[in-house]
Design an enzyme around this catalytic site. Sequence first.
Site, PDB file in Angstrom:
ATOM      1  N   ASN A   9      11.883  -6.457  18.702  1.00 47.05           N
ATOM      2  CA  ASN A   9      12.646  -5.230  18.961  1.00 47.05           C
ATOM      3  C   ASN A   9      11.813  -4.378  19.911  1.00 47.05           C
ATOM      4  OD1 ASN A   9      13.975  -2.797  18.893  1.00 47.05           O
ATOM      5  ND2 ASN A   9      13.452  -2.324  16.758  1.00 47.05           N
ATOM      6  N   TRP A  10      12.231  -4.350  21.159  1.00 44.21           N
ATOM      7  CA  TRP A  10      11.413  -3.646  22.163  1.00 44.21           C
ATOM      8  C   TRP A  10      11.606  -2.134  22.114  1.00 44.21           C
ATOM      9  CZ3 TRP A  10      12.145  -6.952  27.278  1.00 44.21           C
ATOM     10  CH2 TRP A  10      11.701  -8.258  27.029  1.00 44.21           C
ATOM     11  N   LYS A  11      12.574  -1.682  21.349  1.00 46.51           N
ATOM     12  CA  LYS A  11      12.870  -0.237  21.253  1.00 46.51           C
ATOM     13  C   LYS A  11      13.063   0.342  22.663  1.00 46.51           C
ATOM     14  CE  LYS A  11      10.284  -0.252  17.020  1.00 46.51           C
ATOM     15  NZ  LYS A  11       9.669   0.493  15.946  1.00 46.51           N
ATOM     16  N   HIS A  95      18.764  -0.048  11.884  1.00 48.76           N
ATOM     17  CA  HIS A  95      17.310   0.122  11.939  1.00 48.76           C
ATOM     18  C   HIS A  95      16.950   1.514  11.399  1.00 48.76           C
ATOM     19  CE1 HIS A  95      13.275   0.584  13.554  1.00 48.76           C
ATOM     20  NE2 HIS A  95      13.242  -0.735  13.668  1.00 48.76           N
ATOM     21  N   GLU A  97      15.000   3.702  12.383  1.00 47.88           N
ATOM     22  CA  GLU A  97      14.940   4.783  13.391  1.00 47.88           C
ATOM     23  C   GLU A  97      16.341   5.303  13.692  1.00 47.88           C
ATOM     24  OE1 GLU A  97      12.594   2.635  16.267  1.00 47.88           O
ATOM     25  OE2 GLU A  97      10.917   2.700  14.860  1.00 47.88           O
ATOM     26  N   GLU A 167      12.729  -3.894   6.064  1.00 45.74           N
ATOM     27  CA  GLU A 167      11.732  -3.157   6.839  1.00 45.74           C
ATOM     28  C   GLU A 167      11.350  -1.888   6.091  1.00 45.74           C
ATOM     29  OE1 GLU A 167      11.647  -4.231  11.192  1.00 45.74           O
ATOM     30  OE2 GLU A 167      13.118  -2.663  11.015  1.00 45.74           O
ATOM     31  N   GLY A 173       5.525   0.551  12.572  1.00 49.48           N
ATOM     32  CA  GLY A 173       4.718   1.219  13.598  1.00 49.48           C
ATOM     33  C   GLY A 173       3.492   1.937  13.045  1.00 49.48           C
ATOM     34  N   SER A 213       4.852  -3.703  11.031  1.00 49.17           N
ATOM     35  CA  SER A 213       3.472  -4.009  11.417  1.00 49.17           C
ATOM     36  C   SER A 213       3.117  -5.491  11.297  1.00 49.17           C
ATOM     37  CB  SER A 213       2.493  -3.129  10.627  1.00 49.17           C
ATOM     38  OG  SER A 213       2.736  -1.758  10.928  1.00 49.17           O
ATOM     39  N   GLY A 234       8.155  -4.989  16.169  1.00 43.36           N
ATOM     40  CA  GLY A 234       8.185  -3.939  17.184  1.00 43.36           C
ATOM     41  C   GLY A 234       6.993  -4.070  18.123  1.00 43.36           C
ATOM     42  N   GLY A 235       5.922  -3.344  17.819  1.00 48.55           N
ATOM     43  CA  GLY A 235       4.759  -3.251  18.701  1.00 48.55           C
ATOM     44  C   GLY A 235       4.223  -4.577  19.229  1.00 48.55           C
TER      45      GLY A 235
END
Length: 254
Positions: A9-11, A95, A97, A167, A173, A213, A234-235
Amino acid sequence: MRKPVIAGNWKMNKTVAEALELVKDLRFKLENVSEVEIVVCPPFLAIQPVYQFLKGSNIKVGAQNCYFEKKGAFTGEVSAAMLKEAGCSYVILGHSERRQYFKETNEFINKKIKAVISEGLLAIVCVGETLEEREKNLWQEVIRTQLTGCLKGFTAEEISKMILAYEPVWAIGTGKVASKEQAQEVHKFIRDLVVKLYDKNTAEALRIQYGGSVKPDNVSILMGEPDIDGALVGGAALEAESFMKLVKFERKAK
Ligand code: PEP
């Protein structure tokens, strides 16, 4: 056997040029992988160029969101059919966010899932508790409410068009990954809930990803758990080297 699915997920990261740089590397580095389903979810604008570049490879493309209406006066929104035309085969929905910053409710997410699967796309449906909810030992109630709300009205056949992602919000993150025991406990809880809501076969076939993470140094430990069927990342999905290491995680017998 459930095939693990690792999705990046590149956001809101990567311009089109940067996205193409990343997938150029990934396509080459991951071309021999067949035992893991690989998905990248760029921002909307990069979906089509990324898809054009990856066409014919083992890397699929997903979106990070979509709207439930088919078309019309919904300024700024994107429909499932538009995503399909652009080359998507997956859409991340619910998600944390989106829940937190855009106030998405389970009822709203439910409508989006309906729209996505009726276009023949796979929905990656996210659930997870906050730190406060975990500390108050409310995670079971939170996840039960999220899941029953998101899955309301779907048949077992429709569930097979979904992937669930656990999640924990406190792990996204933050660098604080859930322990394998914590993650497995929740994944088992989710699978048992699907048995109750549907049936054993549906639950056994359903893939449940862990997200929060996930990094090259913890992926194999998590993936070794019996109910963890991949990762939503993500990251560590933003760099070719770390995403490649995640996809090529060391598989242990479950
Ligand atoms: C995510 O955004 O879905 C996620 C899990 O992020 P990270 O891997 O950076 O924690």
